[in-house]
Structures are given as structure tokens and as C-alpha cells.
Write an enzyme that holds these catalytic residues in place. Structure first.
Site, short mmCIF file in Angstrom:
data_model
loop_
_atom_site.label_atom_id
_atom_site.label_comp_id
_atom_site.label_asym_id
_atom_site.label_seq_id
_atom_site.Cartn_x
_atom_site.Cartn_y
_atom_site.Cartn_z
N CYS A 66 45.27 36.40 49.53
CA CYS A 66 43.88 36.10 49.15
C CYS A 66 43.48 34.66 49.45
O CYS A 66 42.32 34.30 49.34
CB CYS A 66 43.66 36.40 47.67
SG CYS A 66 44.59 35.31 46.59
N CYS A 136 45.97 36.08 40.12
CA CYS A 136 45.60 34.72 39.73
C CYS A 136 46.42 34.25 38.54
O CYS A 136 46.90 33.12 38.51
CB CYS A 136 44.11 34.65 39.40
SG CYS A 136 43.03 35.07 40.78
#
Length: 173
Positions: A66, A136
């Protein structure tokens, strides 16, 4: 031309097929939890310490899939082993920034053994991250572990000891 297409879409004209009426096509915004928005709009502890300082541990981690990159640093009081300060710099989405911000808040004032027990699931739950953003919180956990490991490595080099400490063993786990 774009205005005309948008008008037709909203009026159910030529572009008014069932697919065009789905929320994804209509462009409804994805909603983030208020904690994510708060930490994104007002990130805590942004900055950096001198990476050559022997009391500073630096964790640099990234997710190539990402493009998120996170640098988390801790400053440790050598006499007590307590983390006295923490900071971060993150290049990535709002969830990555929020996860970094939360991680720095949570590690401050804790012993290094204690911060190694912080799990990505706790960060994700606190921020109410959707499944697509769990990476994350994983980066934040990895950054904490990497910062502790870096600090331990510096301490081992400065003392000349080749013995592995319990904190270092936990960071490697």
C-alpha cells in the site's frame, strides 16, 4: 462533459442502470471513526529524534503493498528503562497516521517490556479500523518492536555485552 455525465447519473438518465445507483458509483464517502479523524487532523508527537543518540531507538517499517512507511522513535531513560518520549513520521493513509499517533501516546511512560505487549488488535479496536485497514495497526506494532530492538542493539554495542537481554528476546519474538 463531466457535468453532463454527473447530471445524467444523478437524474437516473442514460447512466441510471442498477450499477450506477450503487453507493460506490454514487461516490458516497467512506466514513472513518472519530478517533481516526482526530488523530489524523491533530496527530500527536510528530517529529524525530537524533537516531545516533544512544538513548533513542528507531523503528522504520513499511508495507510495500500500500506504500505506507512509518518511522517511530522512542527515547528511554537509561537508569529506569522507562520510555520518556516518543515521536513518529508516517507517509501513508489516515489510518496509518492515526495508528502511529496512538502508538506514540501508548508507549510514553511505560517500561520497554510493557510496550512489547501492545498488539495491533488493540490499536485497531481503539481506532475502530475496518478490516481493509488492519495493516496500518500491524505496522504500528512492528514499529514499536523495531524501535525497542534498535535501542537494545545500541545498548549491547555500548556495553560490549554479547548476552541477549529479556527485553531483546521479547522484541525478537
Amino acid at each position: 462533459m463531466l457535468r453532463l455525465a454527473a447530471k445524467r447519473l444523478l437524474q437516473g438518465g442514460r447512466l441510471g442502470s442498477p450499477e450506477a445507483q450503487s453507493p460506490a458509483v454514487l461516490g458516497l464517502p467512506r466514513m472513518y471513526h472519530e478517533r481516526v479523524v482526530d488523530h489524523y487532523d491533530n496527530p500527536r508527537n510528530v517529529g524525530s529524534f537524533d537516531k545516533n543518540d544512544p538513548t533513542v531507538g528507531t523503528g522504520l517499517v513499511g508495507a510495500p503493498a500500500c506504500g505506507d512507511v512509518m518511522k517511530l522513535q522512542i527515547k528511554v531513560d537509561d537508569s529506569t528503562g522507562k520510555i520518556v518520549d516518543a515521536c513518529f513520521k508516517t507517509f501513508g493513509c489516515g489510518s496509518a497516521i492515526a495508528s502511529s499517533s496512538v502508538a506514540t501516546e501508548w508507549v510514553k511512560g511505560k517500561q520497554m517490556e510493557e510496550v512489547l505487549t501492545i498488539k495491533n488488535t488493540e490499536i485497531a479496536k481503539h481506532l475502530s479500523l475496518p478490516p481493509v485497514k488492519l495493516h496500518c495497526s500491524m505496522l504500528a506494532e512492528d514499529a514499536i518492536k523495531a524501535a525497542v530492538k534498535d535501542y537494545q542493539t545500541k545498548q549491547t554495542k555500548s556495553s560490549g555485552s554479547t548476552e541477549t537481554s529479556p527485553v531483546e528476546k521479547a522484541a525478537n519474538a
